[in-house]
Design a protein around this motif. Structure first.
Motif, PDB file in Angstrom:
ATOM      1  N   SER A  54       0.827  -1.206   0.000  1.00 45.29           N
ATOM      2  CA  SER A  54       0.000   0.000   0.000  1.00 45.29           C
ATOM      3  C   SER A  54       0.863   1.258   0.000  1.00 45.29           C
ATOM      4  N   GLY A  55       0.328   2.340  -0.574  1.00 48.45           N
ATOM      5  CA  GLY A  55       1.012   3.620  -0.626  1.00 48.45           C
ATOM      6  C   GLY A  55       0.227   4.700   0.088  1.00 48.45           C
ATOM      7  N   ASP A  56       0.891   5.803   0.381  1.00 51.06           N
ATOM      8  CA  ASP A  56       0.276   6.928   1.083  1.00 51.06           C
ATOM      9  C   ASP A  56      -0.185   7.960   0.061  1.00 51.06           C
TER      10      ASP A  56
ATOM     11  N   GLY B 153       1.798   3.958   3.678  1.00 52.73           N
ATOM     12  CA  GLY B 153       2.763   3.268   2.822  1.00 52.73           C
ATOM     13  C   GLY B 153       3.480   2.166   3.587  1.00 52.73           C
TER      14      GLY B 153
ATOM     15  N   THR C 105      10.512   2.739  -0.514  1.00 54.70           N
ATOM     16  CA  THR C 105      10.146   3.301   0.788  1.00 54.70           C
ATOM     17  C   THR C 105      10.776   4.653   1.076  1.00 54.70           C
TER      18      THR C 105
ATOM     19  N   ASN D   2       5.235   6.630   1.919  1.00 49.26           N
ATOM     20  CA  ASN D   2       5.928   6.257   0.680  1.00 49.26           C
ATOM     21  C   ASN D   2       4.912   5.894  -0.387  1.00 49.26           C
ATOM     22  N   PRO D   3       5.338   5.745  -1.637  1.00 49.21           N
ATOM     23  CA  PRO D   3       4.364   5.554  -2.731  1.00 49.21           C
ATOM     24  C   PRO D   3       3.789   4.153  -2.838  1.00 49.21           C
ATOM     25  N   GLY D   4       4.370   3.142  -2.191  1.00 48.49           N
ATOM     26  CA  GLY D   4       3.880   1.779  -2.374  1.00 48.49           C
ATOM     27  C   GLY D   4       4.164   1.273  -3.778  1.00 48.49           C
TER      28      GLY D   4
ATOM     29  N   PHE E  71       3.713   2.467  -9.283  1.00 42.42           N
ATOM     30  CA  PHE E  71       3.474   2.997  -7.946  1.00 42.42           C
ATOM     31  C   PHE E  71       1.985   2.890  -7.622  1.00 42.42           C
TER      32      PHE E  71
ATOM     33  N   LYS F 192       0.634   4.996  -5.168  1.00 45.49           N
ATOM     34  CA  LYS F 192       0.334   6.418  -4.991  1.00 45.49           C
ATOM     35  C   LYS F 192       1.621   7.201  -5.251  1.00 45.49           C
ATOM     36  N   THR F 193       1.510   8.386  -5.823  1.00 47.32           N
ATOM     37  CA  THR F 193       2.712   9.167  -6.131  1.00 47.32           C
ATOM     38  C   THR F 193       2.773  10.495  -5.383  1.00 47.32           C
TER      39      THR F 193
ATOM     40  N   SER G  31       3.503  11.251  -2.294  1.00 44.21           N
ATOM     41  CA  SER G  31       4.676  11.418  -1.437  1.00 44.21           C
ATOM     42  C   SER G  31       5.909  11.790  -2.266  1.00 44.21           C
TER      43      SER G  31
END
Length: 717
Positions: free
Chosen positions: A549-551, A561, A602, A616-618, A645, A647-648, A650
């Motif tokens: 998972s990402g933030d 993340g 990370t 982090n983006p995951g 990724f 999520k981008t 971060s």
């Protein structure tokens, strides 16, 4: 069952040899009037009906050697209690002429083969018994006659031996025959040895083997201290003290030669003052040699019983060289330019182990181990692969079907360039509890459940090359305490023909001062992985997927993340995957997108020395691969993955970049492992890797393609 099988085998052989048998009738074998009928008994059978005649395989194999029309005699000589008499002399006579003679075996069996048809007499004698002459034995052509004869003791029946009950033992009273001083022992028949005394079971003498009279590799070769293939005291084949204390030495030389064309930050230099690109020339040349040794002294008994105690020390040495194409990459001091030669000595293991007690008759046990030790908490190295001081209690249940570990570790600082231990505490602790259940739900599949706790208290720390790694030199630079907790499960094995390996982890906890979010954040992140493969002859086809998972909002107080404690994953291509094997740095940040030998982007400064970062983006990874067993010595591998990724946001916040797209790219790789002696003592691994960058990495690196090649030679004693 064994006598029955033997009789059937012989019956089949006799049916082939004697197609038209003509067995004598009982009337043809009348008891001579001069003999007491109680002294002997004669029986004739179409097949073997005497239960004592169990050793029939040799006789069945000898029968085809007879000439056509010839006959055979097989017999058993017993005393009046039905016990076979060994060493009795049996003479076959035709009238007054002796035809053949033999001795009975230890169980009283004798045989004559290739006998001409006719009338015969059997003369049997044995010291301590009265002689017996059995006449009236008529053989027809192609006939097998089976007889059972009885001898009586010279002075009547032998006296019963007195019984000595002996002293009591833990297994009850052992009854032993008490020898009679006046009685004579019965010698065994020549060439038949029943027992052989062995004073030391670990030093069994090997027979001589010189079949051809020339040099070469032969069976039964004696030990040589320098040869790990033969019996060797340095490899635990013989005890070094007493009969249960062993020593094992292991030495591994790992030499790597690697070339990479990866993004390298241009750093700070006045050599090219007009240059504006963040990333410079990407060529990297890395020769590396490491020597790892292990000295293991332990006391044990058998392969089924765990060791009673163990002492192990494992020092390691690394010599490495790096040649970049840019300054300020190998050292914070730009005067060091673009090369670095470094070496380091570390202690990777130094522990004592003691078995506390057994918990069942099936050698289930509880042991404890204290000191610097290796520990991997799951099958594929997704979460925690440690070489650190700690105390670990472990054991088994249900005849080793269930295995469990409870451990606590106090981490050491790591050398930046080798990854080996340094003699300094890091002030970070890891606590682990897990259990493995074999044959979970279905035979051949092992399931584990685990809990992990990591408390990284954070402190100022520069790595060996002079770069700041704690706290991370991004965002708000300040002390950050990371307290993370993991609950998860993992499985490995096969379900039917399908090989399955999977894992899932839920991360919780908090960071007191995340450098990207610039505040305290609560952790709520997940990771899942699944690999399926199918074996067909020399081919294994694999498919795998990994999601971390990402933030999506680095400005809130949630950290979504996923990050591991210290991962070294063997997954999705392993060493032949460029994304797994290589590390990617980010320009002007002092940190990295991802660390070498990791699948997780990370944004940590350094996997070994930096702190976990849950903002982090995951990543999402979809992999296909195949393994080919080309020869017993040569195995080939191919792998390819699509990566993006999750999520981008971060990355955009960290790099002050308006838009970073999610596509990482498509990577591909291939290689082979070669084992010249068909063992793991010499292994040569080579591979080629490449990646066609997606728009996400193009936004970061302004490149379209990455490339790497490596050759690794591993020698083990």
């Amino acid at each position: 069952m064994a006598p029955l099988i033997g009789r059937l085998v012989l019956s089949a052989a006799l049916a082939c040899q004697f197609p038209t048998p003509n067995f004598p009738t009982p009337r043809q074998l009348q008891t001579p009037s001069s003999l007491n009928p109680g002294n002997w008994r004669l029986a004739v059978s179409r097949a073997l009906t005497i239960g004592h005649l169990e050793s029939t395989r040799e006789f069945a194999q000898q029968i085809p050697q007879q000439r056509p029309g010839r006959s055979a005699i097989q017999g058993l000589v017993t005393d009046d209690r039905g016990i076979g008499i060994g060493g009795a002399q049996v003479v076959l006579k035709s009238g007054a002429r002796e035809v053949a003679r033999t001795l009975t075996s230890g169980d009283g069996v004798f045989r004559f083969i290739d006998i001409a048809p006719g009338d015969y007499t059997l003369a049997i004698s044995r010291e301590g018994y009265g002689p017996l002459d059995q006449g009236g034995l008529r053989l027809s052509a192609s006939e097998l006659v089976t007889v059972e004869l009885k001898l009586l003791a010279s002075a009547g029946r032998e006296p019963e031996k007195r019984i000595d009950p002996g002293p009591p033992t833990p297994y009850g009273t052992v009854v032993r025959p008490k020898p009679d001083p006046g009685a004579e022992t019965t010698p065994l028949a020549p060439g038949e040895k029943i027992f052989m005394p062995v004073p030391d079971r670990w030093n069994l003498p090997l027979p001589d083997w010189d079949r051809y009279g020339v040099g070469g590799d032969y069976p039964y070769v004696g030990s040589r201290w320098w040869n790990p293939y033969n019996q060797n005291r340095l490899k635990g084949d013989y005890p070094v003290f007493g009969k249960r204390t062993f020593f094992t030495f292991t030495g591994v030389s790992d030499s790597l030669l690697e070339g990479r064309d990866l993004p390298v930050p241009s750093g700070v230099s006045t050599e090219q003052p007009g240059r504006e690109r963040f990333f410079g020339r990407g060529g990297i040349f890395v020769p590396l040699t490491s020597l790892r040794t292990s000295f293991d002294l332990f006391r044990g008994d058998t392969v089924f019983r765990p060791v009673d105690w163990r002492v192990r020390v494992a020092p390691a040495y690394s010599l490495n060289f790096v040649n970049l194409q840019e300054f300020n990459g190998v050292n914070a001091d730009v005067r060091r330019k673009d090369t670095r030669l470094d070496h380091h000595v570390g202690i990777q293991e130094a522990f004592v182990e003691k078995k506390l007690f057994d918990t069942s008759r099936e050698y289930d046990f509880i042991s404890v181990r204290a000191g610097i030790q290796e520990f991997t908490s799951d099958f594929r190295g997704f979460l925690a692969v440690l070489e650190a001081p700690g105390v670990r209690a472990f054991g088994t249940l249900k005849s080793s079907r269930i295995e469990y570990n409870v451990a606590g570790f106090d981490l050491l600082e790591k050398d930046t360039n080798s990854g080996f231990n340094e003699p300094n505490r890091r002030k970070a602790q890891v606590y682990i509890g897990n259990v493995y259940i074999q044959d979970f739900v279905t035979p051949g599949y092992t399931q584990s459940f685990s809990v992990h706790a990591s408390r990284d208290n954070g402190e100022l720390h520069y790595d060996r090359n002079g770069f700041l790694v704690r706290p991370a030199p991004i965002g708000i630079i300040g002390t950050n305490e990371v307290h993370s907790y993991y609950v998860g499960e993992a499985g490995n094995g096969h379900i039917g023909r399908i090989n399955v390996s999977q894992a899932f982890y839920q991360a919780l906890g908090h960071e007191t001062n995340n450098p990207i979010a610039a505040q305290r954040v609560d952790i709520n992140a997940q990771m899942g992985a699944l690999e399926l493969s199918l074996d067909k002859d020399w081919l294994r086809i694999k498919g795998a997927a990994l999601v971390a998972s990402g933030d999506g909002d680095p400005n809130d107080d949630k950290a979504r993340g996923f990050d591991a404690i210290l991962d070294i994953p063997n997954f999705a291509g392993g060493p032949f995957s460029l994304w797994n094997r290589q590390g990617f740095r980010l320009a002007q940040t002092g940190t990295g997108l991802k660390s070498p030998v990791s699948l997780l982007p990370t944004l940590r400064t350094n996997k070994d020395e930096g702190q976990p970062n849950f903002v982090n983006p995951g990543v999402f990874l979809l992999n296909g691969a195949a393994d080919f067993d080309l020869t017993p010595k040569l195995r080939a591998f191919v792998t390819t993955s699509y990566i993006r990724f999750m999520k981008t946001e971060s990355l955009e916040t960290l790099l002050f970049q308006e838009k970073v797209r999610p596509d990482i790219g498509v990577e591909y790789g291939g290689g082979a492992t070669y084992r010249p002696p068909l063992t793991d003592n010499i292994v040569i691994i080579g591979g080629v890797q490449g990646m066609a960058l997606g728009q996400g990495l193009k936004d970061l690196y302004e490149r379209s393609h990455l490339f790497a090649v490596f050759l690794n030679a591993r020698l083990q004693f």
